[in-house]
Design a protein around this motif. Structure first.
Motif, PDB file in Angstrom:
ATOM      1  N   VAL A   1       0.756  -1.276  -0.254  1.00 55.95           N
ATOM      2  CA  VAL A   1      -0.309   0.183  -0.167  1.00 55.95           C
ATOM      3  C   VAL A   1       0.733   1.281  -0.064  1.00 55.95           C
ATOM      4  O   VAL A   1       1.781   1.604   1.257  1.00 55.95           O
ATOM      5  N   VAL A   2       0.388   2.367  -0.979  1.00 57.66           N
ATOM      6  CA  VAL A   2       2.119   3.043  -1.093  1.00 57.66           C
ATOM      7  C   VAL A   2       1.263   3.969  -0.005  1.00 57.66           C
ATOM      8  O   VAL A   2       0.162   4.788  -0.369  1.00 57.66           O
ATOM      9  N   ASP A   3       1.917   5.703   0.307  1.00 51.97           N
ATOM     10  CA  ASP A   3       1.257   6.485   0.407  1.00 51.97           C
ATOM     11  C   ASP A   3       1.473   7.482  -0.304  1.00 51.97           C
ATOM     12  O   ASP A   3       1.642   7.072  -1.525  1.00 51.97           O
ATOM     13  N   GLU A   4       0.357   8.181   0.285  1.00 51.56           N
ATOM     14  CA  GLU A   4      -1.071   9.496  -0.866  1.00 51.56           C
ATOM     15  C   GLU A   4       0.138  10.652  -1.090  1.00 51.56           C
ATOM     16  O   GLU A   4       0.433  10.928  -2.527  1.00 51.56           O
ATOM     17  N   PHE A   5       1.009  10.520  -0.169  1.00 55.56           N
ATOM     18  CA  PHE A   5       2.191  12.071  -0.320  1.00 55.56           C
ATOM     19  C   PHE A   5       2.986  11.881  -0.739  1.00 55.56           C
ATOM     20  O   PHE A   5       3.518  12.485  -1.620  1.00 55.56           O
ATOM     21  N   LEU A   6       3.107  10.902  -0.866  1.00 54.52           N
ATOM     22  CA  LEU A   6       5.043  10.511  -1.337  1.00 54.52           C
ATOM     23  C   LEU A   6       4.907   8.976  -1.431  1.00 54.52           C
ATOM     24  O   LEU A   6       5.992   7.800  -0.838  1.00 54.52           O
ATOM     25  N   PRO A   7       4.786   8.737  -2.308  1.00 50.93           N
ATOM     26  CA  PRO A   7       4.183   6.825  -3.048  1.00 50.93           C
ATOM     27  C   PRO A   7       5.534   6.584  -3.261  1.00 50.93           C
ATOM     28  O   PRO A   7       6.193   5.398  -3.446  1.00 50.93           O
ATOM     29  N   GLN A   8       6.330   7.272  -3.971  1.00 55.25           N
ATOM     30  CA  GLN A   8       7.511   6.901  -4.364  1.00 55.25           C
ATOM     31  C   GLN A   8       8.643   6.257  -2.797  1.00 55.25           C
ATOM     32  O   GLN A   8       9.716   6.046  -3.256  1.00 55.25           O
ATOM     33  N   TRP A   9       8.415   7.462  -2.212  1.00 55.43           N
ATOM     34  CA  TRP A   9       9.308   6.771  -1.091  1.00 55.43           C
ATOM     35  C   TRP A   9       9.045   5.837  -0.033  1.00 55.43           C
ATOM     36  O   TRP A   9       9.172   5.153   1.139  1.00 55.43           O
TER      37      TRP A   9
ATOM     38  N   TYR B   1       5.736   3.527   1.790  1.00 57.81           N
ATOM     39  CA  TYR B   1       4.351   2.759   1.165  1.00 57.81           C
ATOM     40  C   TYR B   1       4.620   1.996   2.745  1.00 57.81           C
ATOM     41  O   TYR B   1       5.625   1.540   3.449  1.00 57.81           O
ATOM     42  N   THR B   2       3.336   0.775   2.803  1.00 57.98           N
ATOM     43  CA  THR B   2       3.412  -0.501   3.788  1.00 57.98           C
ATOM     44  C   THR B   2       3.066  -1.670   3.420  1.00 57.98           C
ATOM     45  O   THR B   2       2.638  -1.360   2.485  1.00 57.98           O
TER      46      THR B   2
END
Length: 63
Positions: free
Chosen positions: A44-52, A54-55
């Motif tokens: 699951v990628v973060d909405e704010f910094l998806p390139q950095w 993730y969970t």
């Protein structure tokens, strides 16, 4: 070190504090994951910094 020090002073509105660690290890790039990794772990990628940020969410296997 500067970023770590700045992050260590962060708190939330409810008083939670942040724990920071610097990793000095060098990791090999270009490695492939295990064959069944993607089928067993949802990323699951973060909405704010998806390139950095993730969970990994491992799927529980019932035996």
């Amino acid at each position: 070190q500067t970023v770590k020090d700045l992050m260590a002073t962060a708190t939330t509105r409810t008083g939670l504090k942040l724990l920071t660690t610097i990793l000095y290890n060098t990791y090999q790039t270009g490695r492939n994951v295990a064959v069944d990794f993607k089928s067993n772990v949802k990323i699951v990628v973060d909405e704010f910094l998806p390139q950095w940020n993730y969970t990994p969410k491992p799927q529980l296997q019932v035996i």
